[in-house]
Design a protein around this motif. Structure first.
Motif, mmCIF file in Angstrom:
data_model
loop_
_atom_site.group_PDB
_atom_site.id
_atom_site.type_symbol
_atom_site.label_atom_id
_atom_site.label_comp_id
_atom_site.label_asym_id
_atom_site.label_seq_id
_atom_site.Cartn_x
_atom_site.Cartn_y
_atom_site.Cartn_z
ATOM 1 N N GLU A 178 0.862 -1.184 0.000
ATOM 2 C CA GLU A 178 0.000 0.000 0.000
ATOM 3 C C GLU A 178 0.894 1.227 0.000
ATOM 4 O O GLU A 178 1.701 1.415 0.904
ATOM 5 C CB GLU A 178 -0.909 0.001 1.228
ATOM 6 C CG GLU A 178 -1.919 -1.136 1.237
ATOM 7 C CD GLU A 178 -2.939 -1.037 0.113
ATOM 8 O OE1 GLU A 178 -3.309 0.087 -0.280
ATOM 9 O OE2 GLU A 178 -3.379 -2.093 -0.371
ATOM 10 N N THR A 179 0.763 2.048 -1.014
ATOM 11 C CA THR A 179 1.589 3.235 -1.132
ATOM 12 C C THR A 179 0.866 4.264 -1.981
ATOM 13 O O THR A 179 -0.015 3.921 -2.770
ATOM 14 C CB THR A 179 2.965 2.896 -1.756
ATOM 15 O OG1 THR A 179 3.715 4.086 -1.921
ATOM 16 C CG2 THR A 179 2.828 2.204 -3.081
ATOM 17 N N ALA A 180 1.223 5.532 -1.824
ATOM 18 C CA ALA A 180 0.616 6.585 -2.634
ATOM 19 C C ALA A 180 1.068 6.486 -4.081
ATOM 20 O O ALA A 180 0.332 6.848 -4.995
ATOM 21 C CB ALA A 180 0.955 7.957 -2.065
ATOM 22 N N GLU A 181 2.302 5.994 -4.295
ATOM 23 C CA GLU A 181 2.768 5.809 -5.665
ATOM 24 C C GLU A 181 2.134 4.549 -6.228
ATOM 25 O O GLU A 181 2.060 3.528 -5.556
ATOM 26 C CB GLU A 181 4.289 5.698 -5.726
ATOM 27 C CG GLU A 181 4.980 7.022 -5.545
ATOM 28 C CD GLU A 181 6.435 6.951 -5.944
ATOM 29 O OE1 GLU A 181 6.925 7.951 -6.479
ATOM 30 O OE2 GLU A 181 7.075 5.914 -5.722
ATOM 31 N N GLN A 182 1.667 4.660 -7.456
ATOM 32 C CA GLN A 182 1.010 3.532 -8.085
ATOM 33 C C GLN A 182 1.811 3.085 -9.298
ATOM 34 O O GLN A 182 2.277 3.911 -10.086
ATOM 35 C CB GLN A 182 -0.400 3.928 -8.524
ATOM 36 C CG GLN A 182 -1.279 4.300 -7.356
ATOM 37 C CD GLN A 182 -2.597 4.917 -7.785
ATOM 38 O OE1 GLN A 182 -2.700 5.537 -8.826
ATOM 39 N NE2 GLN A 182 -3.612 4.731 -6.965
ATOM 40 N N LEU A 183 1.952 1.795 -9.443
ATOM 41 C CA LEU A 183 2.616 1.224 -10.596
ATOM 42 C C LEU A 183 1.654 1.331 -11.769
ATOM 43 O O LEU A 183 0.568 0.746 -11.747
ATOM 44 C CB LEU A 183 2.991 -0.228 -10.312
ATOM 45 C CG LEU A 183 3.772 -0.974 -11.371
ATOM 46 C CD1 LEU A 183 5.097 -0.272 -11.651
ATOM 47 C CD2 LEU A 183 4.008 -2.399 -10.919
ATOM 48 N N GLY A 184 2.039 2.105 -12.778
ATOM 49 C CA GLY A 184 1.150 2.351 -13.902
ATOM 50 C C GLY A 184 1.501 1.580 -15.148
ATOM 51 O O GLY A 184 0.662 1.399 -16.030
ATOM 52 N N GLY A 185 2.744 1.135 -15.249
ATOM 53 C CA GLY A 185 3.134 0.413 -16.448
ATOM 54 C C GLY A 185 4.517 -0.162 -16.323
ATOM 55 O O GLY A 185 5.242 0.114 -15.362
ATOM 56 N N LEU A 186 4.868 -0.966 -17.309
ATOM 57 C CA LEU A 186 6.184 -1.591 -17.303
ATOM 58 C C LEU A 186 6.671 -1.755 -18.730
ATOM 59 O O LEU A 186 5.894 -1.786 -19.681
ATOM 60 C CB LEU A 186 6.148 -2.950 -16.600
ATOM 61 C CG LEU A 186 5.248 -4.011 -17.251
ATOM 62 C CD1 LEU A 186 6.058 -4.888 -18.187
ATOM 63 C CD2 LEU A 186 4.602 -4.855 -16.178
ATOM 64 N N TRP A 187 7.967 -1.817 -18.834
ATOM 65 C CA TRP A 187 8.640 -2.083 -20.109
ATOM 66 C C TRP A 187 9.700 -3.126 -19.857
ATOM 67 O O TRP A 187 10.320 -3.151 -18.794
ATOM 68 C CB TRP A 187 9.341 -0.822 -20.620
ATOM 69 C CG TRP A 187 8.450 0.328 -20.897
ATOM 70 C CD1 TRP A 187 8.089 1.319 -20.025
ATOM 71 C CD2 TRP A 187 7.797 0.638 -22.123
ATOM 72 N NE1 TRP A 187 7.264 2.211 -20.631
ATOM 73 C CE2 TRP A 187 7.061 1.819 -21.935
ATOM 74 C CE3 TRP A 187 7.759 0.026 -23.373
ATOM 75 C CZ2 TRP A 187 6.308 2.409 -22.932
ATOM 76 C CZ3 TRP A 187 7.010 0.615 -24.366
ATOM 77 C CH2 TRP A 187 6.292 1.785 -24.147
ATOM 78 N N ILE A 188 9.937 -3.975 -20.819
ATOM 79 C CA ILE A 188 11.109 -4.841 -20.832
ATOM 80 C C ILE A 188 11.876 -4.459 -22.088
ATOM 81 O O ILE A 188 11.317 -4.467 -23.194
ATOM 82 C CB ILE A 188 10.743 -6.334 -20.832
ATOM 83 C CG1 ILE A 188 9.992 -6.682 -19.551
ATOM 84 C CG2 ILE A 188 12.009 -7.191 -20.973
ATOM 85 C CD1 ILE A 188 9.500 -8.119 -19.476
ATOM 86 N N ILE A 189 13.130 -4.064 -21.882
ATOM 87 C CA ILE A 189 13.960 -3.641 -23.003
ATOM 88 C C ILE A 189 15.240 -4.460 -23.008
ATOM 89 O O ILE A 189 15.663 -4.970 -21.965
ATOM 90 C CB ILE A 189 14.264 -2.124 -22.952
ATOM 91 C CG1 ILE A 189 15.009 -1.744 -21.674
ATOM 92 C CG2 ILE A 189 12.971 -1.318 -23.068
ATOM 93 C CD1 ILE A 189 15.443 -0.277 -21.619
ATOM 94 N N ASP A 190 15.845 -4.582 -24.163
ATOM 95 C CA ASP A 190 17.113 -5.284 -24.307
ATOM 96 C C ASP A 190 18.116 -4.249 -24.805
ATOM 97 O O ASP A 190 17.981 -3.732 -25.916
ATOM 98 C CB ASP A 190 16.951 -6.428 -25.312
ATOM 99 C CG ASP A 190 18.021 -7.498 -25.190
ATOM 100 O OD1 ASP A 190 18.896 -7.374 -24.313
ATOM 101 O OD2 ASP A 190 17.983 -8.454 -25.974
ATOM 102 N N MET A 191 19.090 -3.911 -23.963
ATOM 103 C CA MET A 191 20.019 -2.819 -24.260
ATOM 104 C C MET A 191 21.454 -3.278 -24.019
ATOM 105 O O MET A 191 21.689 -4.235 -23.282
ATOM 106 C CB MET A 191 19.715 -1.614 -23.365
ATOM 107 C CG MET A 191 18.313 -1.056 -23.511
ATOM 108 S SD MET A 191 17.975 -0.347 -25.120
ATOM 109 C CE MET A 191 18.794 1.221 -24.961
ATOM 110 N N PRO A 192 22.422 -2.563 -24.589
ATOM 111 C CA PRO A 192 23.828 -2.939 -24.382
ATOM 112 C C PRO A 192 24.267 -2.916 -22.916
ATOM 113 O O PRO A 192 25.121 -3.695 -22.517
ATOM 114 C CB PRO A 192 24.594 -1.909 -25.202
ATOM 115 C CG PRO A 192 23.632 -1.453 -26.238
ATOM 116 C CD PRO A 192 22.285 -1.495 -25.565
ATOM 117 N N GLY A 193 23.708 -2.021 -22.109
ATOM 118 C CA GLY A 193 24.118 -1.937 -20.706
ATOM 119 C C GLY A 193 23.232 -0.989 -19.923
ATOM 120 O O GLY A 193 22.303 -0.375 -20.453
#
Length: 117
Positions: free
Chosen positions: A75-90
């Protein structure tokens, strides 16, 4: 290349988005487009999704009977709104890409561990 999970949070995210005017929503969409283009230029976009409101979540808790509670795991005031999975060099490239996401969001960037087996 390394896969990274980006978790986007904002205080009262869902109410704020519903109250946002067209100009803000258009700017946020433009920021998402810039992020996507930058990721694809440097690596790969594996997945990205917006999430439903936290009250629609269910959490399976630890224990022998695995109780299920309504709502998110914290329970927190901040809400998880979305996600990304990315593939990057680092990590540096992942951080640079995450900085292109809308400025309203905090973004946690976490490398994805590759399970052995």
């Amino acid at each position: 290349m390394t896969k990274f999970l980006l978790l986007m949070t904002e205080q009262d995210h869902f109410d704020r988005w519903e109250q946002a005017d067209e100009a803000l929503q258009a700017r946020v969409a433009t920021d998402f487009e810039a992020f996507t283009e930058a990721v694809e230029a440097r690596g790969a976009l594996v997945a990205g999704e917006a999430l439903a409101r936290p009250d629609q979540a269910r959490t399976v808790r630890p224990g022998p009977d695995r109780p299920v509670t309504e709502g998110p795991y914290a329970e927190t005031a901040e809400q998880l709104g979305g996600l990304w999975i990315i593939d990057m060099p680092g990590m540096d490239e992942a951080v640079a890409a995450a900085a292109l996401l809308p400025a309203e969001y905090s973004v946690e960037i976490r490398p994805i561990s590759q399970a052995e087996g």
